[in-house]
Design a protein around this motif. Structure first.
Motif, mmCIF file in Angstrom:
data_model
loop_
_atom_site.group_PDB
_atom_site.id
_atom_site.type_symbol
_atom_site.label_atom_id
_atom_site.label_comp_id
_atom_site.label_asym_id
_atom_site.label_seq_id
_atom_site.Cartn_x
_atom_site.Cartn_y
_atom_site.Cartn_z
ATOM 1 N N LYS A 81 0.709 -1.316 -0.121
ATOM 2 C CA LYS A 81 -0.003 0.065 -0.056
ATOM 3 C C LYS A 81 0.923 1.302 -0.001
ATOM 4 C CE LYS A 81 -3.865 2.062 2.210
ATOM 5 N NZ LYS A 81 -5.029 1.903 3.327
ATOM 6 N N ARG B 294 1.750 2.619 -3.563
ATOM 7 C CA ARG B 294 0.647 2.799 -4.425
ATOM 8 C C ARG B 294 0.772 4.220 -5.096
ATOM 9 N NH1 ARG B 294 -4.587 1.257 -6.373
ATOM 10 N NH2 ARG B 294 -4.884 2.790 -8.016
ATOM 11 N N GLY C 117 -1.094 2.593 -11.672
ATOM 12 C CA GLY C 117 -1.908 2.222 -10.359
ATOM 13 C C GLY C 117 -2.607 1.240 -10.497
ATOM 14 N N HIS D 2 -0.610 -2.087 -9.745
ATOM 15 C CA HIS D 2 -0.809 -2.115 -8.167
ATOM 16 C C HIS D 2 -1.884 -3.012 -7.751
ATOM 17 C CE1 HIS D 2 -0.801 -1.150 -3.924
ATOM 18 N NE2 HIS D 2 -2.050 -0.739 -4.123
ATOM 19 N N GLU D 3 -3.081 -2.347 -8.352
ATOM 20 C CA GLU D 3 -4.176 -3.355 -7.929
ATOM 21 C C GLU D 3 -4.253 -4.866 -8.279
ATOM 22 O OE1 GLU D 3 -7.403 -1.087 -9.663
ATOM 23 O OE2 GLU D 3 -7.020 0.480 -8.551
ATOM 24 N N THR E 152 -1.974 -6.594 -5.881
ATOM 25 C CA THR E 152 -2.706 -6.784 -4.662
ATOM 26 C C THR E 152 -3.406 -7.942 -4.720
ATOM 27 O OG1 THR E 152 -2.206 -4.480 -4.092
ATOM 28 C CG2 THR E 152 -3.981 -5.760 -2.720
#
Length: 122
Positions: free
Chosen positions: A27, A30, A39, A42-43, A46
């Motif tokens: 996090k 991010r 971004g 990143h999702e 995750t």
């Protein structure tokens, strides 16, 4: 990221991409990925980490991302590549390799540093 031959460079490449993905899934990072327009990656990382798909996360690190976050050069050119990238921004650097290395590699990097300091092109 460096290596003395194609096999070492390939090993380093996989390890550095995996490290970027590992950190990129955290996090606090991010905003860094958002800044670069990544971004959405990143999702994905995750989600992959939550599903236990950590081994595949490095596959989402493309060459642009790799070269944004890592200095990539042959051992004798590492010093000049670091200076070229960070001149005027930093007066010191440290090197971290998330992959196994041997003394010969560090000797080559050291020779490149000495050559750079003495104004000798590598």
């Amino acid at each position: 990221m460096t290596g003395r031959d194609e096999a070492e460079m390939a090993e380093a490449d996989l390890s550095v991409r995996a490290r970027i993905a590992y950190l990129g899934a955290k996090k606090p990072y991010r905003r860094v990925f958002d800044h670069h327009g990544w971004g959405h990656v990143h999702e994905k990382w995750t989600d992959m980490a939550q599903r236990g798909e950590t081994a595949a996360m490095g596959n989402l690190v493309d060459d642009e991302m790799l070269h944004t976050f890592a200095v990539v050069a042959e051992p004798e050119h590492v010093a000049s590549a670091i200076v070229e990238r960070y001149a005027g921004l930093s007066d010191r650097a440290s090197v971290m390799t998330p992959y196994a290395t041997v003394q010969d590699l560090w000797d080559s990097i050291g020779a490149g540093i000495r050559a750079y300091r003495n104004g000798i092109p590598a």
